[in-house]
Scaffold this active site. Structure first.
Site, PDB file in Angstrom:
ATOM      1  N   THR A 110      38.742  46.152  42.681  1.00 30.00           N
ATOM      2  CA  THR A 110      39.302  46.429  41.360  1.00 30.00           C
ATOM      3  C   THR A 110      39.048  47.872  40.930  1.00 30.00           C
ATOM      4  O   THR A 110      38.065  48.485  41.369  1.00 30.00           O
ATOM      5  CB  THR A 110      38.659  45.464  40.328  1.00 30.00           C
ATOM      6  OG1 THR A 110      38.848  45.981  39.011  1.00 30.00           O
ATOM      7  CG2 THR A 110      37.149  45.334  40.532  1.00 30.00           C
ATOM      8  N   ASP A 111      39.898  48.368  40.047  1.00 30.67           N
ATOM      9  CA  ASP A 111      39.670  49.722  39.500  1.00 30.67           C
ATOM     10  C   ASP A 111      38.420  49.759  38.612  1.00 30.67           C
ATOM     11  O   ASP A 111      37.928  50.837  38.284  1.00 30.67           O
ATOM     12  CB  ASP A 111      40.901  50.215  38.718  1.00 30.67           C
ATOM     13  CG  ASP A 111      41.288  49.326  37.547  1.00 30.67           C
ATOM     14  OD1 ASP A 111      40.681  48.240  37.375  1.00 30.67           O
ATOM     15  OD2 ASP A 111      42.201  49.709  36.782  1.00 30.67           O
ATOM     16  N   GLU A 112      37.917  48.591  38.222  1.00 29.79           N
ATOM     17  CA  GLU A 112      36.754  48.573  37.317  1.00 29.79           C
ATOM     18  C   GLU A 112      35.501  49.142  37.973  1.00 29.79           C
ATOM     19  O   GLU A 112      34.530  49.466  37.292  1.00 29.79           O
ATOM     20  CB  GLU A 112      36.510  47.152  36.788  1.00 29.79           C
ATOM     21  CG  GLU A 112      37.759  46.632  36.090  1.00 29.79           C
ATOM     22  CD  GLU A 112      37.563  45.396  35.252  1.00 29.79           C
ATOM     23  OE1 GLU A 112      36.444  45.146  34.785  1.00 29.79           O
ATOM     24  OE2 GLU A 112      38.561  44.683  35.057  1.00 29.79           O
ATOM     25  N   TYR A 164      30.382  42.099  36.204  1.00 27.31           N
ATOM     26  CA  TYR A 164      31.499  41.829  37.130  1.00 27.31           C
ATOM     27  C   TYR A 164      31.803  43.065  37.969  1.00 27.31           C
ATOM     28  O   TYR A 164      31.864  43.005  39.201  1.00 27.31           O
ATOM     29  CB  TYR A 164      32.751  41.407  36.341  1.00 27.31           C
ATOM     30  CG  TYR A 164      34.030  41.531  37.138  1.00 27.31           C
ATOM     31  CD1 TYR A 164      34.296  40.681  38.216  1.00 27.31           C
ATOM     32  CD2 TYR A 164      34.993  42.509  36.834  1.00 27.31           C
ATOM     33  CE1 TYR A 164      35.467  40.802  38.963  1.00 27.31           C
ATOM     34  CE2 TYR A 164      36.168  42.641  37.580  1.00 27.31           C
ATOM     35  CZ  TYR A 164      36.395  41.778  38.637  1.00 27.31           C
ATOM     36  OH  TYR A 164      37.552  41.912  39.385  1.00 27.31           O
ATOM     37  N   LYS A 215      31.441  43.714  42.090  1.00 26.10           N
ATOM     38  CA  LYS A 215      32.555  44.113  42.962  1.00 26.10           C
ATOM     39  C   LYS A 215      32.233  45.437  43.664  1.00 26.10           C
ATOM     40  O   LYS A 215      32.595  45.637  44.821  1.00 26.10           O
ATOM     41  CB  LYS A 215      33.848  44.247  42.141  1.00 26.10           C
ATOM     42  CG  LYS A 215      34.403  42.953  41.576  1.00 26.10           C
ATOM     43  CD  LYS A 215      34.834  41.936  42.628  1.00 26.10           C
ATOM     44  CE  LYS A 215      36.063  42.351  43.414  1.00 26.10           C
ATOM     45  NZ  LYS A 215      36.517  41.264  44.328  1.00 26.10           N
ATOM     46  N   LEU A 228      43.614  38.325  29.119  1.00 23.27           N
ATOM     47  CA  LEU A 228      44.319  38.716  27.897  1.00 23.27           C
ATOM     48  C   LEU A 228      45.753  38.169  27.790  1.00 23.27           C
ATOM     49  O   LEU A 228      46.083  37.490  26.813  1.00 23.27           O
ATOM     50  CB  LEU A 228      44.349  40.257  27.791  1.00 23.27           C
ATOM     51  CG  LEU A 228      45.064  40.760  26.539  1.00 23.27           C
ATOM     52  CD1 LEU A 228      44.170  40.672  25.319  1.00 23.27           C
ATOM     53  CD2 LEU A 228      45.520  42.201  26.721  1.00 23.27           C
TER      54      LEU A 228
HETATM   55  P1  NAD Z   1      40.776  34.071  39.904  1.00 19.25           P
HETATM   56  O1  NAD Z   1      39.545  33.937  39.092  1.00 19.25           O
HETATM   57  O2  NAD Z   1      42.081  33.642  39.321  1.00 19.25           O
HETATM   58  O3  NAD Z   1      40.605  33.280  41.294  1.00 19.25           O
HETATM   59  C1  NAD Z   1      39.456  33.340  42.054  1.00 19.25           C
HETATM   60  C2  NAD Z   1      39.569  32.282  43.150  1.00 19.25           C
HETATM   61  O4  NAD Z   1      38.388  32.386  43.981  1.00 19.25           O
HETATM   62  C3  NAD Z   1      39.615  30.847  42.638  1.00 19.25           C
HETATM   63  O5  NAD Z   1      40.586  30.110  43.334  1.00 19.25           O
HETATM   64  C4  NAD Z   1      38.214  30.309  42.941  1.00 19.25           C
HETATM   65  O6  NAD Z   1      38.199  28.907  43.162  1.00 19.25           O
HETATM   66  C5  NAD Z   1      37.870  31.085  44.197  1.00 19.25           C
HETATM   67  N1  NAD Z   1      36.424  31.204  44.411  1.00 19.25           N
HETATM   68  C6  NAD Z   1      35.468  31.569  43.508  1.00 19.25           C
HETATM   69  N2  NAD Z   1      34.254  31.554  44.067  1.00 19.25           N
HETATM   70  C7  NAD Z   1      34.430  31.196  45.369  1.00 19.25           C
HETATM   71  C8  NAD Z   1      33.565  31.023  46.470  1.00 19.25           C
HETATM   72  N3  NAD Z   1      32.229  31.198  46.340  1.00 19.25           N
HETATM   73  N4  NAD Z   1      34.069  30.642  47.663  1.00 19.25           N
HETATM   74  C9  NAD Z   1      35.408  30.445  47.806  1.00 19.25           C
HETATM   75  N5  NAD Z   1      36.282  30.589  46.793  1.00 19.25           N
HETATM   76  C10 NAD Z   1      35.810  30.961  45.583  1.00 19.25           C
HETATM   77  O7  NAD Z   1      40.821  35.604  40.336  1.00 19.25           O
HETATM   78  P2  NAD Z   1      42.072  36.582  40.497  1.00 19.25           P
HETATM   79  O8  NAD Z   1      42.404  37.158  39.188  1.00 19.25           O
HETATM   80  O9  NAD Z   1      43.113  35.890  41.300  1.00 19.25           O
HETATM   81  O10 NAD Z   1      41.404  37.742  41.362  1.00 19.25           O
HETATM   82  C11 NAD Z   1      41.388  37.656  42.788  1.00 19.25           C
HETATM   83  C12 NAD Z   1      40.668  38.869  43.347  1.00 19.25           C
HETATM   84  O11 NAD Z   1      41.322  40.069  42.928  1.00 19.25           O
HETATM   85  C13 NAD Z   1      39.207  39.001  42.874  1.00 19.25           C
HETATM   86  O12 NAD Z   1      38.438  39.453  43.951  1.00 19.25           O
HETATM   87  C14 NAD Z   1      39.280  40.060  41.774  1.00 19.25           C
HETATM   88  O13 NAD Z   1      38.061  40.765  41.691  1.00 19.25           O
HETATM   89  C15 NAD Z   1      40.389  40.944  42.298  1.00 19.25           C
HETATM   90  N6  NAD Z   1      41.148  41.679  41.256  1.00 19.25           N
HETATM   91  C16 NAD Z   1      41.672  41.014  40.180  1.00 19.25           C
HETATM   92  C17 NAD Z   1      42.410  41.708  39.231  1.00 19.25           C
HETATM   93  C18 NAD Z   1      43.034  41.007  38.053  1.00 19.25           C
HETATM   94  O14 NAD Z   1      43.638  41.670  37.195  1.00 19.25           O
HETATM   95  N7  NAD Z   1      42.988  39.683  37.955  1.00 19.25           N
HETATM   96  C19 NAD Z   1      42.600  43.089  39.375  1.00 19.25           C
HETATM   97  C20 NAD Z   1      42.054  43.730  40.496  1.00 19.25           C
HETATM   98  C21 NAD Z   1      41.330  43.009  41.434  1.00 19.25           C
HETATM   99  P1  TYD Z   2      40.895  41.048  30.549  1.00 27.11           P
HETATM  100  O1  TYD Z   2      42.187  40.317  30.706  1.00 27.11           O
HETATM  101  O2  TYD Z   2      39.646  40.253  30.364  1.00 27.11           O
HETATM  102  O3  TYD Z   2      40.771  42.055  31.781  1.00 27.11           O
HETATM  103  P2  TYD Z   2      39.678  43.236  32.053  1.00 27.11           P
HETATM  104  O4  TYD Z   2      38.514  43.049  31.188  1.00 27.11           O
HETATM  105  O5  TYD Z   2      39.375  42.975  33.492  1.00 27.11           O
HETATM  106  O6  TYD Z   2      40.417  44.515  31.820  1.00 27.11           O
HETATM  107  O7  TYD Z   2      41.014  42.022  29.305  1.00 27.11           O
HETATM  108  C1  TYD Z   2      42.026  43.005  29.216  1.00 27.11           C
HETATM  109  C2  TYD Z   2      41.751  43.808  27.957  1.00 27.11           C
HETATM  110  O8  TYD Z   2      41.928  42.949  26.828  1.00 27.11           O
HETATM  111  C3  TYD Z   2      40.324  44.321  27.870  1.00 27.11           C
HETATM  112  O9  TYD Z   2      40.342  45.615  27.254  1.00 27.11           O
HETATM  113  C4  TYD Z   2      39.623  43.325  26.957  1.00 27.11           C
HETATM  114  C5  TYD Z   2      40.729  42.873  26.037  1.00 27.11           C
HETATM  115  N1  TYD Z   2      40.619  41.483  25.532  1.00 27.11           N
HETATM  116  C6  TYD Z   2      40.706  41.214  24.165  1.00 27.11           C
HETATM  117  O10 TYD Z   2      40.886  42.134  23.340  1.00 27.11           O
HETATM  118  N2  TYD Z   2      40.581  39.926  23.753  1.00 27.11           N
HETATM  119  C7  TYD Z   2      40.388  38.883  24.617  1.00 27.11           C
HETATM  120  O11 TYD Z   2      40.263  37.721  24.164  1.00 27.11           O
HETATM  121  C8  TYD Z   2      40.323  39.160  26.013  1.00 27.11           C
HETATM  122  C9  TYD Z   2      40.113  38.056  27.013  1.00 27.11           C
HETATM  123  C10 TYD Z   2      40.450  40.476  26.433  1.00 27.11           C
END
Ligand code: NAD
Ligand code: TYD
Length: 341
Positions: free
Chosen positions: A126-128, A151, A155, A191
Site C-alpha cells: 500500500t502507499d500508506e 496497519y 505492511k 469510507l
Molecule cells: P480485505 O480486508 O477486504 O480482505 C483481506 C482478505 O484476507 C480476507 O478475505 C481475509 O479473510 C483474508 N485474510 C486475513 N487474514 C488472513 C490470514 N491470516 N490467512 C489467510 N487469509 C487471511 O482487504 P483488501 O482491501 O482486499 O486488501 C487486500 C490487500 O491489498 C491487503 O494486503 C491490503 O493491505 C492491500 N491494499 C489494499 C488497499 C485498499 O484500498 N483496500 C490499497 C492498497 C493495498
Molecule cells: P479508509 O477507507 O479507512 O482508508 P485509509 O484509511 O486506508 O485511507 O479511509 C479513507 C479516508 O476516509 C481516510 O482519510 C479516513 C476517512 N474516513 C472517515 O472520514 N470516516 C470513516 O468512517 C472512515 C472509515 C474513513
C-alpha cells in the site's frame, strides 16, 4: 497451464483479482487460500466457484504446515499475497492480528515459497507505507518509508521482509504499492461503501476531523490489471506504485456520494479525528506506466457512479456481510449502534 496461489482471495481486492485473472487468461489456474476472517466472503466468488480452473483452500498464511501442504498439493508457479488485516481503524483498536497476519504471515509465505521453489512472489502492499504528504508532491518508489498507523507499519515490515529475502536469498519477490481502492465487493467498513450503505439507510456519514484529508482513488479493476502486469512482467526485487491520479478530499467525496444517491447533506456528521490521521496520499505511477505499459483506465466519475449502482443492486450482499461481529466493531468505533443513528 500456470497455477497461481492467491492468498486473501475472498476479500475485496483478492476476489476482484481472481475473477479478473480467470477471465483475462484462459490458461491460468487459481488456488485461493483464505482464512475467511470477518472480511473474507466466499459469496464474492460465487460466479467462478464451479470453474475447473478455480480451487478454494481454507487456511491461515501464518500456519506453515498448512501453507506447505497447499504448495505441495498443487503445482504452484507463483504466489500473489493479498491476505492481510486491512483496516487502519481496527489496527488502532488492536494491532495484534495485524502483526500476526501481515508480518508473521508474510514471512511464513516467503519461507514456504523458498522451500517449494516457487518462481514468483508478488507482495501486494500500500502507499500508506510512505506516510503522509503535505499539500503538494506524490509518492515515488524512492520516497522513504515512514508508516504512521499500526496497519501501515505492519505492511512496511512485510515489504522489508520481501526485500530482505530478495537481497539475502535471491528470492523472486516483487512489491506493489497501491493507493485507495474502490469498487464492488468492498467491505462496508471502508469510507466509500460505508458511506453509500449509511446514506441508503438514511444514517449519518461519520467524517473524521474536518474532512480535508485527501486520498488518491483507484478503481479496483485498474489495481487488478497492475498486479497482473507485475505477475507477468515485473522485475524481481523491484517495487511498483499504482494509483488512479484521482485525488479527492474526504468531504468532497462525501458530498459527491450524497449527490449520486440523492440524499441530503444534513446526513454529514463530523466526528473526532482518527488518531495519527495521514493528511494526504498521492501516487506517482510513472514507473509502472513506463516499465509495464500499465495505465489506470477507469475515470473516477465513471467508477464511482458504477460503484454506487453496484451497491444499489446488491443491498442483500451488504446486509449479509454486516454480521453480528461487524455490528460490535461499529459500536466500538463510532459509539453508536449500526442502524440506530
Ligand atoms: P480485505 O480486508 O477486504 O480482505 C483481506 C482478505 O484476507 C480476507 O478475505 C481475509 O479473510 C483474508 N485474510 C486475513 N487474514 C488472513 C490470514 N491470516 N490467512 C489467510 N487469509 C487471511 O482487504 P483488501 O482491501 O482486499 O486488501 C487486500 C490487500 O491489498 C491487503 O494486503 C491490503 O493491505 C492491500 N491494499 C489494499 C488497499 C485498499 O484500498 N483496500 C490499497 C492498497 C493495498
Ligand atoms: P479508509 O477507507 O479507512 O482508508 P485509509 O484509511 O486506508 O485511507 O479511509 C479513507 C479516508 O476516509 C481516510 O482519510 C479516513 C476517512 N474516513 C472517515 O472520514 N470516516 C470513516 O468512517 C472512515 C472509515 C474513513
Amino acid at each position: 497451464m500456470s497455477c497461481v496461489l492467491v492468498t486473501g482471495g475472498c476479500g475485496f481486492i483478492g476476489s476482484n483479482f481472481i475473477r479478473w485473472l480467470l477471465e483475462d487468461d484462459p490458461e491460468v489456474r487459481v488456488v485461493n487460500f483464505d482464512k475467511l476472517t470477518y472480511a473474507g466472503n466466499l459469496e464474492n466468488l460465487a460466479s467462478v466457484a464451479e470453474s475447473d480452473r478455480y480451487e478454494f483452500c481454507p487456511g491461515d498464511i501464518s500456519d506453515r504446515e498448512r501453507v506447505d501442504g497447499v504448495l505441495k498439493q498443487f503445482d504452484i508457479d507463483a504466489i500473489v499475497n493479498f491476505a492481510a488485516e486491512s483496516h487502519v481503524d481496527r489496527s488502532i483498536l488492536d494491532s495484534t492480528p495485524f502483526i500476526q497476519t501481515n508480518i508473521v504471515g508474510t514471512q511464513v509465505l516467503i519461507d514456504a515459497a523458498r522451500a517449494a521453489g516457487t518462481n514468483r512472489f508478488v507482495q501486494v502492499s500500500t502507499d500508506e507505507v510512505y506516510g503522509s504528504l503535505g499539500a503538494t508532491g506524490a509518492f515515488t518508489e524512492e520516497t522513504p518509508l515512514a508508516p504512521n498507523s499500526p496497519y501501515a507499519a505492519s505492511k512496511t515490515a512485510a515489504d522489508l521482509l520481501v526485500r530482505a529475502a530478495v537481497h539475502t536469498h535471491d528470492f523472486p519477490g516483487i512489491v506493489t504499492r497501491c493507493s485507495n481502492n474502490y469498487g464492488p465487493y468492498q467491505f462496508p467498513e471502508k469510507l466509500i461503501p460505508l458511506f453509500i450503505s449509511n446514506a441508503l439507510d438514511h444514517q449519518p456519514l461519520p467524517v473524521y476531523g474536518d474532512g480535508e484529508n485527501v486520498r488518491d482513488w483507484i478503481h479496483v479493476s485498474d489495481h487488478c490489471s497492475g498486479v497482473a502486469a507485475v505477475l507477468r512482467e515485473g522485475v524481481m526485487g523491484d517495487v511498483y506504485n499504482f494509483g488512479g491520479r484521482a485525488e479527492m478530499s474526504n468531504i468532497g467525496l462525501t458530498r459527491r456520494l450524497l449527490e449520486l444517491l440523492d440524499r441530503p447533506e444534513s446526513l454529514i456528521r463530523f466526528v473526532p479525528d482518527r488518531p495519527g490521521h495521514d493528511q494526504r496520499y498521492a501516487i506517482d505511477c510513472t514507473h509502472a506506466e513506463d516499465e509495464l505499459g500499465w495505465k489506470p483506465t477507469v475515470s473516477f466519475d465513471e467508477g464511482l457512479a458504477d460503484t454506487v449502482e453496484w451497491y444499489l443492486q446488491n443491498a442483500n450482499w451488504v446486509e449479509r456481510v454486516r454480521s453480528g461481529a461487524y455490528r460490535e466493531y461499529y459500536e466500538q468505533q463510532y459509539g453508536e449502534r449500526l442502524g440506530e443513528g
